[in-house]
Design a protein around this motif. Structure first.
Motif, PDB file in Angstrom:
ATOM      1  N   ALA A 154      35.171  54.595  88.580  1.00  0.00           N
ATOM      2  CA  ALA A 154      34.792  53.124  88.097  1.00  0.00           C
ATOM      3  C   ALA A 154      33.466  52.806  87.861  1.00  0.00           C
ATOM      4  N   MET A 155      32.712  53.579  88.665  1.00  0.00           N
ATOM      5  CA  MET A 155      31.130  53.464  88.513  1.00  0.00           C
ATOM      6  C   MET A 155      30.724  54.128  87.226  1.00  0.00           C
ATOM      7  N   GLU A 156      31.478  55.340  87.055  1.00  0.00           N
ATOM      8  CA  GLU A 156      30.860  55.915  85.833  1.00  0.00           C
ATOM      9  C   GLU A 156      31.348  55.394  84.545  1.00  0.00           C
ATOM     10  N   GLU A 157      32.702  54.710  84.505  1.00  0.00           N
ATOM     11  CA  GLU A 157      33.147  53.855  83.393  1.00  0.00           C
ATOM     12  C   GLU A 157      32.553  52.522  83.298  1.00  0.00           C
ATOM     13  N   ALA A 158      31.824  51.873  84.204  1.00  0.00           N
ATOM     14  CA  ALA A 158      31.116  50.735  84.015  1.00  0.00           C
ATOM     15  C   ALA A 158      29.970  50.893  83.458  1.00  0.00           C
ATOM     16  N   ASN A 159      29.093  52.216  83.964  1.00  0.00           N
ATOM     17  CA  ASN A 159      27.821  52.445  83.218  1.00  0.00           C
ATOM     18  C   ASN A 159      28.182  52.862  81.657  1.00  0.00           C
ATOM     19  N   PHE A 160      29.175  53.525  81.388  1.00  0.00           N
ATOM     20  CA  PHE A 160      29.614  53.752  80.163  1.00  0.00           C
ATOM     21  C   PHE A 160      30.005  52.455  79.129  1.00  0.00           C
ATOM     22  N   LEU A 161      30.660  51.472  79.827  1.00  0.00           N
ATOM     23  CA  LEU A 161      30.778  50.393  79.074  1.00  0.00           C
ATOM     24  C   LEU A 161      29.718  49.392  78.787  1.00  0.00           C
ATOM     25  N   THR A 162      28.520  49.708  79.324  1.00  0.00           N
ATOM     26  CA  THR A 162      27.305  48.882  79.102  1.00  0.00           C
ATOM     27  C   THR A 162      26.665  49.260  77.935  1.00  0.00           C
ATOM     28  N   LYS A 163      27.147  50.455  77.435  1.00  0.00           N
ATOM     29  CA  LYS A 163      26.682  50.983  75.911  1.00  0.00           C
ATOM     30  C   LYS A 163      27.229  49.954  74.782  1.00  0.00           C
ATOM     31  N   PHE A 164      28.425  49.204  75.176  1.00  0.00           N
ATOM     32  CA  PHE A 164      28.946  48.389  74.288  1.00  0.00           C
ATOM     33  C   PHE A 164      29.016  47.034  74.672  1.00  0.00           C
ATOM     34  N   ALA A 165      29.393  46.670  75.660  1.00  0.00           N
ATOM     35  CA  ALA A 165      29.661  45.272  76.264  1.00  0.00           C
ATOM     36  C   ALA A 165      28.288  44.456  76.453  1.00  0.00           C
ATOM     37  N   SER A 166      28.358  43.390  76.584  1.00  0.00           N
ATOM     38  CA  SER A 166      27.018  42.637  77.097  1.00  0.00           C
ATOM     39  C   SER A 166      27.029  42.342  78.306  1.00  0.00           C
ATOM     40  N   GLU A 167      28.327  42.389  79.001  1.00  0.00           N
ATOM     41  CA  GLU A 167      28.218  42.208  80.661  1.00  0.00           C
ATOM     42  C   GLU A 167      29.351  42.975  81.159  1.00  0.00           C
ATOM     43  N   VAL A 168      29.380  43.714  82.169  1.00  0.00           N
ATOM     44  CA  VAL A 168      30.430  44.350  82.786  1.00  0.00           C
ATOM     45  C   VAL A 168      30.311  43.978  84.143  1.00  0.00           C
ATOM     46  N   GLN A 169      31.262  43.312  84.713  1.00  0.00           N
ATOM     47  CA  GLN A 169      31.688  43.012  85.779  1.00  0.00           C
ATOM     48  C   GLN A 169      32.556  43.847  86.831  1.00  0.00           C
ATOM     49  N   ILE A 170      31.964  44.308  87.883  1.00  0.00           N
ATOM     50  CA  ILE A 170      33.004  45.245  88.980  1.00  0.00           C
ATOM     51  C   ILE A 170      33.630  44.419  89.867  1.00  0.00           C
ATOM     52  N   VAL A 171      34.874  44.378  89.980  1.00  0.00           N
ATOM     53  CA  VAL A 171      35.742  43.965  90.875  1.00  0.00           C
ATOM     54  C   VAL A 171      36.446  44.888  91.782  1.00  0.00           C
ATOM     55  N   HIS A 172      36.160  44.750  93.031  1.00  0.00           N
ATOM     56  CA  HIS A 172      36.596  45.617  94.057  1.00  0.00           C
ATOM     57  C   HIS A 172      37.232  44.638  95.259  1.00  0.00           C
ATOM     58  N   ARG A 173      38.247  45.162  96.102  1.00  0.00           N
ATOM     59  CA  ARG A 173      38.917  44.414  96.999  1.00  0.00           C
ATOM     60  C   ARG A 173      38.210  44.488  98.143  1.00  0.00           C
ATOM     61  N   ARG A 174      37.328  45.323  98.203  1.00  0.00           N
ATOM     62  CA  ARG A 174      36.508  45.524  99.488  1.00  0.00           C
ATOM     63  C   ARG A 174      34.926  45.446  99.744  1.00  0.00           C
ATOM     64  N   HIS A 175      34.352  45.114 100.566  1.00  0.00           N
ATOM     65  CA  HIS A 175      32.838  44.740 100.554  1.00  0.00           C
ATOM     66  C   HIS A 175      32.107  46.223 100.154  1.00  0.00           C
ATOM     67  N   GLU A 176      32.642  47.250 100.769  1.00  0.00           N
ATOM     68  CA  GLU A 176      32.021  48.561 100.469  1.00  0.00           C
ATOM     69  C   GLU A 176      32.843  49.304  99.369  1.00  0.00           C
ATOM     70  N   LEU A 177      32.080  50.193  98.493  1.00  0.00           N
ATOM     71  CA  LEU A 177      32.499  50.992  97.562  1.00  0.00           C
ATOM     72  C   LEU A 177      32.702  52.256  97.993  1.00  0.00           C
TER      73      LEU A 177
END
Length: 317
Positions: A154-177
C-alpha cells in the motif's frame, strides 16, 4: 493422454498455449471460472507492448486465445478439484470433464486480489476501483485518489500514485501501519500523501458511471463520513490460486509456488508454474506472458529430453 495440460487462461497460460501449439504439442487449456484472469476486470490496458493506442483487457485476452487456437491449442471449461502428481502420467480431476491424464502440467492459475467485500466495490472495478496502481495510475493524472491498506504494498503504491494524482489519501483501519518503517517514513515524507487512519471502509459510492467517494466509519466514535475521491485503489494483498495444490507442490508461506530460479521448474519434474501463481513481486501482464513462454519452452525441452533417453538400456542397468 495429453502431452501437456495448461491450467489457467491469463497472459501466462495463453502465451504458454501459443508456444506449445506452434511446437505441434496440441496443448489442452483448462479455463477456470474467470477465463482471461485479472485482465478481464481491467477496462483499458496501455502498458502492453504493441498497442500504441491501448487495448481493452478482455479484447487482449480474447486475441491471445484466438492466436493459440489458430495453432492447434484446445480449450475446455472446468474446475480442477484434485491433482495427482505423485507419478506420471499426472491425473487431474476436473468438474465437468472427469479425469484427465497428461505427461506434463503447466500451472498458471494466477492470484486473486483480496477485496474488502463492501457495497459498491465489485460492480465498480474498472469504473474507478482498481487493485493495481501500476496498471491504472496513469488514468488518474491530476485527480484525487484513495488507497486502502497499511502494508508495504500500500505504501509503495501510494508513492507511485503521487506521480499522477494530485492527492493520495491512505485509509487504514488501525492507528498503526503494518508496513516496514522505511516504507512508512517514505510515505509520510511525501507531501502529496494524506492520512485517514483508524477508519474502516464501509461503502464505495458512485454515480453509476464512476466512483465519487468512499464512505468510512471512525472506529472510536462510530461516526461515518464520506471521503470524496475520483478513484479507489484496494491494496490489501493477493491470494495465489493454489488451494487445490497444497501438499503436492512446494510453496511459500503465502501459497505461491516455488520454482527454481531462472526457470519455471517446480519440485516435481514435469510440472511447471508461470505467471502470478509464482510471482508476488511484479504481477504484470507482460511479465506473466514472459514466464508463460519460459514454461512452454521448459515443457518442450523436458519432453525432448525424455524422448532422447534409451529407457530399455537404463532399465537393464
Amino acid at each position: 493422454m495429453h502431452k501437456s495440460i495448461i491450467l489457467g487462461t491469463g497472459p501466462a497460460g495463453l502465451t504458454a498455449a501459443v508456444y506449445l501449439a506452434r511446437a505441434n504439442m496440441e496443448p489442452l487449456v483448462i479455463e477456470g471460472p474467470e477465463p482471461g484472469g485479472q485482465l478481464t476486470l481491467t477496462t483499458e490496458v496501455e502498458n502492453f507492448p504493441g498497442f500504441p493506442d491501448g487495448i481493452m483487457g478482455p479484447e487482449l485476452m480474447d486475441n491471445m486465445k484466438k492466436q493459440a487456437e489458430r495453432f492447434g491449442a484446445s480449450f475446455k471449461r472446468g474446475w480442477v478439484t484434485d491433482v495427482n502428481v505423485d507419478h506420471r502420467p499426472f491425473r487431474l480431476s476436473v468438474d465437468g470433464l472427469g479425469e484427465l491424464e497428461t505427461q506434463t502440467l503447466i500451472v498458471s492459475t494466477g492470484a486473486s486480489a483480496k477485496l474488502l467485500e463492501i457495497p459498491g466495490e465489485k460492480e465498480n472495478i474498472g469504473k474507478g476501483v482498481s487493485t493495481c496502481a501500476t496498471c491504472d495510475g496513469f488514468f488518474f493524472r491530476g485527480k484525487k485518489v484513495v488507497i486502502i491498506g497499511g502494508g508495504d504494498s500500500a505504501m509503495e503504491e501510494a508513492n507511485f500514485l503521487t506521480k499522477f494524482a494530485s492527492e493520495v489519501q491512505i485509509v487504514h483501519r488501525r492507528h498503526e501501519l503494518r508496513a516496514s518503517k522505511i516504507m512508512q517514513d517514505r510515505a509520510k515524507a511525501n507531501e502529496k500523501i494524506t492520512w485517514a487512519l483508524n477508519k474502516t471502509p464501509v461503502e464505495m459510492v458512485s454515480d453509476g458511471m464512476k466512483i465519487s467517494g468512499l464512505k468510512v466509519k471512525d472506529n472510536d466514535s462510530g461516526e461515518e463520513e464520506l471521503l470524496e475521491t475520483d478513484g479507489i485503489f484496494v491494496a490489501i494483498g493477493h491470494n495465489p490460486n493454489t488451494e487445490f495444490l497444497k501438499g503436492k507442490l512446494n510453496m511459500d508461506e503465502k501459497g505461491y509456488i516455488l520454482v527454481d530460479p531462472g526457470t519455471t521448474d517446480t519440485n516435481v519434474p514435469g510440472v511447471f508454474a508461470c505467471g502470478d501463481v509464482q510471482d508476488q513481486k511484479y504481477r504484470q501482464a507482460i511479465t506473466a506472458a514472459g514466464t508463460g513462454c519460459m514454461a512452454a519452452m521448459d515443457t518442450e525441452r523436458f519432453l525432448e529430453g525424455e524422448a532422447s533417453i534409451d529407457w530399455s538400456e537404463t532399465l537393464n542397468k
